[in-house]
Design an enzyme around this catalytic site. Structure first.
Site, PDB file in Angstrom:
ATOM      1  N   GLU A  65      -3.405  11.031  10.651  1.00  0.00           N
ATOM      2  CA  GLU A  65      -2.757  11.383   9.546  1.00  0.00           C
ATOM      3  C   GLU A  65      -2.337  12.577  10.197  1.00  0.00           C
ATOM      4  OE1 GLU A  65      -2.928  12.471   4.703  1.00  0.00           O
ATOM      5  OE2 GLU A  65      -4.468  12.490   6.078  1.00  0.00           O
ATOM      6  N   ARG A 116       0.736  -0.983   0.073  1.00  0.00           N
ATOM      7  CA  ARG A 116      -0.027  -0.166  -0.018  1.00  0.00           C
ATOM      8  C   ARG A 116       0.920   1.143  -0.165  1.00  0.00           C
ATOM      9  NH1 ARG A 116      -1.264   4.686   2.659  1.00  0.00           N
ATOM     10  NH2 ARG A 116      -0.702   3.871   4.719  1.00  0.00           N
TER      11      ARG A 116
END
Length: 507
Positions: A144, A14
């Site tokens: 994030e 990923r």
């Protein structure tokens, strides 16, 4: 005292695939997934982002089908988004059972990218988590830009963690999204969070923008991180992610209280396969998996290895399914050459070993790498010189221009007398031979033998800079005989073979 076990999550398929220019095919993804879980014994793998493309969907489906049949489905994870359940529906169709939900871990991202309040963001996250739970999908949450959140909006980070502590979330993932943390910050930030929420599971996700990812991972583990995210060969956006092989070696050698399940012995072979699939080349000096990291070049180092392994550290190549090599070149000493001879099952006396060493140093000035495979050719070339050197080719000029016949100017010494001649031919070597014939015709020394066979060999696995051995078979009125020449230039190796012939026939 029992060792604390750390989960390893590999995100090569990923985050690693976000390396510029890298895109794995569906079959490559499946192969890598199998190797990660079965060969390397990685605990978890993150294989894709939801909603990317039809090809990505099929690749994920192939992996989840295999993982379900082999009891690995709970170890296969997919990055998802806060998108009112669209990612969840994608996962259901793809057969995935674990989502890594991407959320905003800094106030800066929340305000300027989402343009929402923390309560609005948290409410939408809760809805996605509940939808996942309804479909038996496990949830991990990425914060994030968490590292900048801890630096610049710590109150927001702890407000977020307080919210998540009440949610049915298995893991909270703390990424250094921009690779900006120092080792000290990595330790202090995670220790602060760990101390306040000892019951929660925290993963640390490092990027390598300042080349500190391995150190940051080490400090995160010391501070109490439960899991770490890594990639094969350090693949990933920009400067990449923390590299799997380096981190595993660091944990095994410097963190004695920590346990990981990764099979070190397979790290190199899997890394090389991923290099082939991705086209992302491993730097030669990359720790653990680089081509040169178990190669001694200096002769003094090879000598030390013969004397109680003076230049060994704990990174023994056998740990990683590799072997130590001893480079041959201008820095070589007798010890390097002896090591290579041992591997080839060859022995030389001291006088011959000295000659071979001198020849390797000479070649090393022309060709940066002289390989073990070159060695038999060099030995053959050196030990073939059983003649008295009466003829010496001092210099030559070889020219080859489109539309013009090749020509050569040769200067040589025969029994101490200098000669020079120019000639043309059908090729550079033919022109060289024509010049030699003219010199011998003028001197009335002897008749040159006939060239009846010309063979060229390079060592197996060599490249365009390989050493080249030219074997020429000559025939005169008495017999046939062969001479060899060795050089990184094919024409020059033929000239050297011819020089040997001239010494053999000249009285």
């Amino acid at each position: 005292m029992a060792k604390r076990r750390i989960e390893i999550m590999d995100t090569t398929l990923r985050d690693g695939e976000q390396t510029s220019g890298v895109s794995f095919s569906a079959s490559e993804k499946l192969t890598i997934a199998k190797l990660l879980l079965e060969e390397l014994k990685i605990d978890r793998i993150e294989i894709a982002s939801a909603r990317v493309s039809e090809g990505e969907f099929q690749a994920v489906k192939n992996v989840t089908n295999w993982a379900t049949q082999n009891n690995y489905i709970d170890a296969v994870e997919v990055l998802t988004f806060v998108d009112k359940g669209v990612s969840i529906q994608w996962m259901i169709k793809a057969g995935a059972k674990v989502q890594n939900l991407l959320t905003k871990g800094s106030l800066n991202h929340l305000i300027h990218q989402l343009k929402k309040t923390s309560n609005q963001h948290f409410k939408e996250i809760e809805e996605v988590i509940n939808q996942a739970k309804e479909h038996d999908i496990e949830t991990n949450v990425y914060l994030e830009d968490w590292s900048n959140g801890m630096r610049n909006s710590k109150d927001y980070v702890f407000e977020f963690l307080e919210f998540l502590s009440a949610q049915p979330v298995k893991r909270i993932m703390l990424p250094d999204t921009l690779g900006v943390l120092t080792p000290r910050e990595s330790f202090e930030f995670i220790l602060e969070i760990r101390s306040k929420y000892p019951q929660l599971h925290f993963d640390f996700h490092a990027h390598n923008d300042y080349d500190m990812s391995v150190s940051n991972v080490m400090e995160a583990i010391k501070a109490g991180a439960d899991g770490i995210h890594l990639t094969l060969n350090g693949m990933g956006e920009r400067a990449g992610n923390a590299p799997l092989a380096s981190v595993i070696a660091v944990i095994n050698d410097f963190l004695p209280d920590i346990k990981v399940n990764v099979n070190e012995k397979s790290l190199y072979t899997v890394s090389k396969l991923v290099e082939t699939f991705s086209g992302f080349m491993i730097p030669a000096n990359k720790p653990i998996v680089g081509a040169n990291v178990f190669t001694q070049t200096a002769g003094i180092h090879a000598d030390g290895d013969n004397k109680k392994n003076l230049y060994f550290n704990d990174l023994m190549p056998e740990r990683f399914g590799r072997k130590r090599k001893y480079a041959l070149g201008k820095s070589s000493g007798k010890a390097n050459i002896q090591k290579n001879l041992q591997e080839l099952g060859l022995q030389l006396n001291d006088e011959d070993l000295k000659k071979v060493t001198e020849r390797i140093i000479e070649l090393g000035d022309k060709k940066q790498v002289v390989t073990k495979e070159d060695l038999p050719y060099i030995i053959s070339d050196v030990l073939d010189r059983t003649y008295e050197e009466k003829v010496k080719v001092n210099s030559y000029v070889l020219t080859h221009s489109k539309g013009l016949r090749p020509s050569t100017t040769v200067a040589l010494t025969i029994n101490g007398e200098a000669h020079e001649q120019n000639a043309q031919g059908d090729g550079q070597f033919d022109a060289f031979m024509n010049a030699i014939r003219e010199i011998y015709k003028k001197t009335h020394l002897t008749t040159l033998p006939e060239l009846i066979d010309y063979a060229v060999r390079i060592p197996p696995g060599s490249h365009s800079d390989a050493l080249c051995e030219t074997i020429i078979t000559w025939k005169n009125s008495e017999k046939e005989f062969k001479t060899r020449g060795l050089d990184s230039d094919q024409t020059v190796s033929a000239i050297k073979a011819t020089e040997k012939m001239l010494n053999i026939i000249t009285n």
